[in-house]
Design a protein around this motif. Structure first.
Motif, PDB file in Angstrom:
ATOM      1  N   ASN A  21       0.802  -1.232   0.000  1.00 29.51           N
ATOM      2  CA  ASN A  21       0.000   0.000   0.000  1.00 29.51           C
ATOM      3  C   ASN A  21       0.832   1.278   0.000  1.00 29.51           C
ATOM      4  N   VAL A  22       2.130   1.165  -0.248  1.00 29.52           N
ATOM      5  CA  VAL A  22       2.994   2.341  -0.393  1.00 29.52           C
ATOM      6  C   VAL A  22       3.169   2.619  -1.878  1.00 29.52           C
ATOM      7  N   GLU A  24       5.073   4.356  -4.971  1.00 33.06           N
ATOM      8  CA  GLU A  24       6.387   4.888  -5.339  1.00 33.06           C
ATOM      9  C   GLU A  24       6.337   6.387  -5.600  1.00 33.06           C
ATOM     10  N   ASP A  26       4.765   8.707  -4.289  1.00 36.27           N
ATOM     11  CA  ASP A  26       4.787   9.519  -3.069  1.00 36.27           C
ATOM     12  C   ASP A  26       6.202   9.596  -2.489  1.00 36.27           C
ATOM     13  N   LEU A  27       6.901   8.477  -2.454  1.00 33.85           N
ATOM     14  CA  LEU A  27       8.283   8.481  -1.963  1.00 33.85           C
ATOM     15  C   LEU A  27       9.169   9.344  -2.858  1.00 33.85           C
ATOM     16  N   MET A 169      11.555  -1.171  -2.671  1.00 33.66           N
ATOM     17  CA  MET A 169      10.370  -1.190  -1.827  1.00 33.66           C
ATOM     18  C   MET A 169      10.029  -2.606  -1.369  1.00 33.66           C
ATOM     19  N   LEU A 175      12.207  -0.533   2.757  1.00 34.18           N
ATOM     20  CA  LEU A 175      10.934   0.180   2.617  1.00 34.18           C
ATOM     21  C   LEU A 175      10.652   1.010   3.864  1.00 34.18           C
ATOM     22  N   ARG A 176      10.901   0.426   5.028  1.00 34.54           N
ATOM     23  CA  ARG A 176      10.706   1.181   6.269  1.00 34.54           C
ATOM     24  C   ARG A 176      11.601   2.418   6.292  1.00 34.54           C
ATOM     25  N   ARG A 179      10.719   5.470   4.100  1.00 30.34           N
ATOM     26  CA  ARG A 179       9.598   6.290   4.590  1.00 30.34           C
ATOM     27  C   ARG A 179       9.998   7.174   5.775  1.00 30.34           C
TER      28      ARG A 179
END
Length: 202
Positions: A21-22, A24, A26-27, A169, A175-176, A179
């Motif tokens: 649900n992350v 790319e 947005d990052l 990711m 991934l952590r 963010r």
């Protein structure tokens, strides 16, 4: 002072990679906006392809716009940096879903080995990331020949250009970290240091 074009990959209707649900896009945007501010703080001039989660023109159109600015010196760019995140996963033949290759991680810069300046810029960024203690994937730089395909930002633009993969990711720890504000700041510092090194001798 140098002039850079930054591109937070994807945006709007195009989320890029999606994992747990992350998104790319947005990052990419979070890191690029911080990078823009850091480069401005260092007295550089920045133009960017998007400043929010808006729909943007397709890649070919964006490349043409950048080339037009460069050709007409409105402005002429010292370098283009497109910011992305990667995934490493395979499709399970039974479930049909994607399974992460959790051993693959690391920052890397994709460049054209036909470009002397692009090759040097990738080296500067990989070295700067290593100095920040950032884990590198395959030594921190991969040519499009090694990648096995061309990339619009690298091959269809006139100025020196590279595409940065901040990390994977699909790697849980990475991934952590991607963010987290502290890690994003380390990535920004590494990219900015690499750009400074590049323009100091080019």
């Amino acid at each position: 002072m140098a002039v850079f074009c930054t591109d937070p990959g994807h945006g709007g209707r195009d989320p890029g990679a999606v994992w747990q649900n992350v998104l790319e896009k947005d990052l990419n945007l979070d890191v690029t906006l911080q990078l823009n501010e850091e480069l401005k703080r260092r007295q550089h001039r920045i133009l960017t392809s998007r400043k929010s989660d808006d729909n943007v023109p397709d890649l070919n159109t964006r490349c043409k716009l950048v080339n037009a600015h460069h050709r007409k010196r409105l402005p002429e760019f010292d370098a283009i940096v497109s910011v992305h995140c990667n995934v490493a996963a395979y499709r399970d033949p039974v479930s049909g879903g994607y399974v992460a290759n959790q051993n693959t991680r690391g920052f890397h810069v994709i460049y054209s080995q036909e470009s002397v300046d692009g090759t040097y810029l990738a080296k500067c960024m990989a070295t700067a990331a290593d100095q920040e203690g950032i884990v590198l994937h395959r030594g921190g730089r991969i040519s499009t020949v090694e990648l096995g395909r061309s990339l619009a930002w690298v091959h269809k633009t006139t100025p020196t250009a590279v595409l940065i993969e901040l990390g994977f990711m699909t790697h849980p720890e990475e991934l952590r970290m991607l963010r987290e504000n502290d890690y994003q700041r380390r990535l920004v510092r590494a990219i900015a240091n690499g750009l400074d090194k590049f323009v100091s001798v080019s």
